[in-house]
Design a protein around this motif. Structure first.
Motif, PDB file in Angstrom:
ATOM      1  N   GLU A   5      35.715  54.886   9.714  1.00  0.00           N
ATOM      2  CA  GLU A   5      36.554  55.469  10.753  1.00  0.00           C
ATOM      3  C   GLU A   5      37.270  54.351  11.500  1.00  0.00           C
ATOM      4  OE1 GLU A   5      35.927  57.988  14.847  1.00  0.00           O
ATOM      5  OE2 GLU A   5      34.451  58.185  13.264  1.00  0.00           O
ATOM      6  N   VAL A   6      38.604  54.404  11.488  1.00  0.00           N
ATOM      7  CA  VAL A   6      39.410  53.377  12.145  1.00  0.00           C
ATOM      8  C   VAL A   6      39.662  53.805  13.591  1.00  0.00           C
ATOM      9  CG1 VAL A   6      41.614  52.144  12.138  1.00  0.00           C
ATOM     10  CG2 VAL A   6      40.503  52.724   9.984  1.00  0.00           C
ATOM     11  N   TYR A   7      39.342  52.922  14.523  1.00  0.00           N
ATOM     12  CA  TYR A   7      39.537  53.215  15.939  1.00  0.00           C
ATOM     13  C   TYR A   7      41.004  53.051  16.305  1.00  0.00           C
ATOM     14  CZ  TYR A   7      39.293  52.792  21.022  1.00  0.00           C
ATOM     15  OH  TYR A   7      39.484  52.955  22.367  1.00  0.00           O
ATOM     16  N   GLN A   8      41.542  54.023  17.031  1.00  0.00           N
ATOM     17  CA  GLN A   8      42.909  53.945  17.522  1.00  0.00           C
ATOM     18  C   GLN A   8      42.868  53.766  19.038  1.00  0.00           C
ATOM     19  OE1 GLN A   8      45.532  57.037  16.197  1.00  0.00           O
ATOM     20  NE2 GLN A   8      47.147  56.446  17.616  1.00  0.00           N
ATOM     21  N   LYS A   9      43.305  52.611  19.509  1.00  0.00           N
ATOM     22  CA  LYS A   9      43.327  52.304  20.939  1.00  0.00           C
ATOM     23  C   LYS A   9      44.243  53.289  21.660  1.00  0.00           C
ATOM     24  CE  LYS A   9      44.170  48.408  24.006  1.00  0.00           C
ATOM     25  NZ  LYS A   9      44.554  46.996  24.078  1.00  0.00           N
ATOM     26  N   PRO A  10      43.800  53.840  22.808  1.00  0.00           N
ATOM     27  CA  PRO A  10      44.624  54.825  23.526  1.00  0.00           C
ATOM     28  C   PRO A  10      45.944  54.229  24.023  1.00  0.00           C
ATOM     29  CG  PRO A  10      42.362  54.873  24.314  1.00  0.00           C
ATOM     30  CD  PRO A  10      42.493  53.674  23.438  1.00  0.00           C
ATOM     31  N   ASN A  11      47.028  54.923  23.723  1.00  0.00           N
ATOM     32  CA  ASN A  11      48.367  54.526  24.164  1.00  0.00           C
ATOM     33  C   ASN A  11      49.037  55.693  24.870  1.00  0.00           C
ATOM     34  OD1 ASN A  11      48.564  51.850  23.071  1.00  0.00           O
ATOM     35  ND2 ASN A  11      48.671  52.791  21.050  1.00  0.00           N
ATOM     36  N   CYS A  12      49.920  55.366  25.784  1.00  0.00           N
ATOM     37  CA  CYS A  12      50.707  56.361  26.502  1.00  0.00           C
ATOM     38  C   CYS A  12      51.828  56.872  25.603  1.00  0.00           C
ATOM     39  CB  CYS A  12      51.293  55.718  27.763  1.00  0.00           C
ATOM     40  SG  CYS A  12      52.254  56.859  28.788  1.00  0.00           S
ATOM     41  N   GLU A  13      52.367  58.023  25.975  1.00  0.00           N
ATOM     42  CA  GLU A  13      53.521  58.553  25.249  1.00  0.00           C
ATOM     43  C   GLU A  13      54.713  57.608  25.330  1.00  0.00           C
ATOM     44  OE1 GLU A  13      54.199  62.437  26.847  1.00  0.00           O
ATOM     45  OE2 GLU A  13      52.538  63.306  25.729  1.00  0.00           O
ATOM     46  N   CYS A  14      54.764  56.758  26.391  1.00  0.00           N
ATOM     47  CA  CYS A  14      55.870  55.812  26.531  1.00  0.00           C
ATOM     48  C   CYS A  14      55.667  54.572  25.655  1.00  0.00           C
ATOM     49  CB  CYS A  14      56.061  55.409  27.998  1.00  0.00           C
ATOM     50  SG  CYS A  14      54.874  54.219  28.630  1.00  0.00           S
ATOM     51  N   GLY A  15      54.489  54.451  25.023  1.00  0.00           N
ATOM     52  CA  GLY A  15      54.223  53.345  24.113  1.00  0.00           C
ATOM     53  C   GLY A  15      53.351  52.238  24.678  1.00  0.00           C
ATOM     54  N   SER A  16      53.072  52.243  25.972  1.00  0.00           N
ATOM     55  CA  SER A  16      52.253  51.203  26.596  1.00  0.00           C
ATOM     56  C   SER A  16      50.766  51.452  26.365  1.00  0.00           C
ATOM     57  CB  SER A  16      52.499  51.159  28.105  1.00  0.00           C
ATOM     58  OG  SER A  16      53.827  50.814  28.374  1.00  0.00           O
ATOM     59  N   ASP A  17      49.989  50.368  26.365  1.00  0.00           N
ATOM     60  CA  ASP A  17      48.531  50.493  26.294  1.00  0.00           C
ATOM     61  C   ASP A  17      48.028  51.093  27.601  1.00  0.00           C
ATOM     62  OD1 ASP A  17      48.425  49.333  23.792  1.00  0.00           O
ATOM     63  OD2 ASP A  17      47.831  47.358  24.538  1.00  0.00           O
ATOM     64  N   LEU A  18      47.086  52.024  27.500  1.00  0.00           N
ATOM     65  CA  LEU A  18      46.476  52.613  28.687  1.00  0.00           C
ATOM     66  C   LEU A  18      45.376  51.700  29.207  1.00  0.00           C
ATOM     67  CD1 LEU A  18      46.210  56.335  27.541  1.00  0.00           C
ATOM     68  CD2 LEU A  18      47.909  55.310  29.052  1.00  0.00           C
ATOM     69  N   VAL A  19      45.104  51.788  30.501  1.00  0.00           N
ATOM     70  CA  VAL A  19      44.031  51.011  31.110  1.00  0.00           C
ATOM     71  C   VAL A  19      42.984  51.970  31.674  1.00  0.00           C
ATOM     72  CG1 VAL A  19      45.444  49.000  31.651  1.00  0.00           C
ATOM     73  CG2 VAL A  19      45.276  50.830  33.308  1.00  0.00           C
ATOM     74  N   PHE A  20      41.720  51.568  31.587  1.00  0.00           N
ATOM     75  CA  PHE A  20      40.615  52.342  32.138  1.00  0.00           C
ATOM     76  C   PHE A  20      40.626  52.156  33.650  1.00  0.00           C
ATOM     77  CE2 PHE A  20      36.252  52.878  33.513  1.00  0.00           C
ATOM     78  CZ  PHE A  20      35.883  54.040  32.857  1.00  0.00           C
ATOM     79  N   THR A  21      40.657  53.258  34.395  1.00  0.00           N
ATOM     80  CA  THR A  21      40.794  53.197  35.852  1.00  0.00           C
ATOM     81  C   THR A  21      39.651  53.945  36.519  1.00  0.00           C
ATOM     82  OG1 THR A  21      43.200  53.169  35.604  1.00  0.00           O
ATOM     83  CG2 THR A  21      42.344  53.725  37.779  1.00  0.00           C
ATOM     84  N   GLN A  22      39.082  53.310  37.557  1.00  0.00           N
ATOM     85  CA  GLN A  22      38.079  53.958  38.397  1.00  0.00           C
ATOM     86  C   GLN A  22      38.561  53.884  39.834  1.00  0.00           C
ATOM     87  OE1 GLN A  22      34.599  51.577  37.476  1.00  0.00           O
ATOM     88  NE2 GLN A  22      33.745  53.278  36.324  1.00  0.00           N
ATOM     89  N   GLU A  23      38.564  55.025  40.505  1.00  0.00           N
ATOM     90  CA  GLU A  23      38.911  55.063  41.920  1.00  0.00           C
ATOM     91  C   GLU A  23      37.614  55.206  42.706  1.00  0.00           C
ATOM     92  OE1 GLU A  23      41.782  58.025  42.903  1.00  0.00           O
ATOM     93  OE2 GLU A  23      43.260  57.230  41.505  1.00  0.00           O
TER      94      GLU A  23
END
Length: 97
Positions: A5-23
């Protein structure tokens, strides 16, 4: 032979890499003096004084926020886009992808 299984890093619809965010929010407590003023020295912090309000994936470019989950190997995977959510609001609408 077992398929890998090949992991696909989460990307936004705009093409940028997403960042993990905690508030977070933090609670600070102060005693009240006999004269009715807040004492400047805060009370000792406890583990209950730090709270995670929300965790999500966020695009640093267009600020779109996404719901996430973990796969069976503990990796972060994209689930859907979070829309219409304001800080502190329970009104969350999620669009599944």
């Amino acid at each position: 032979m077992e398929a890998v299984e090949v992991y696909q890093k989460p990307n936004c619809e705009c093409g940028s890499d997403l960042v993990f965010t905690q508030e977070y929010f933090y609670r600070e407590q102060f005693k009240i003096s006999n004269e009715g003023h807040r004492v400047e020295k805060r009370l000792r912090k406890t583990v209950e004084d730090k709270y995670i309000l929300e965790e999500y994936l966020r695009c640093p470019d267009c600020t779109t926020r996404y719901e996430f989950d973990y796969d069976n190997q503990g990796r972060i995977v994209l689930v859907g886009e979070i829309i219409g959510h304001l800080n502190g609001s329970d009104n969350v609408n999620t669009v599944k992808t």
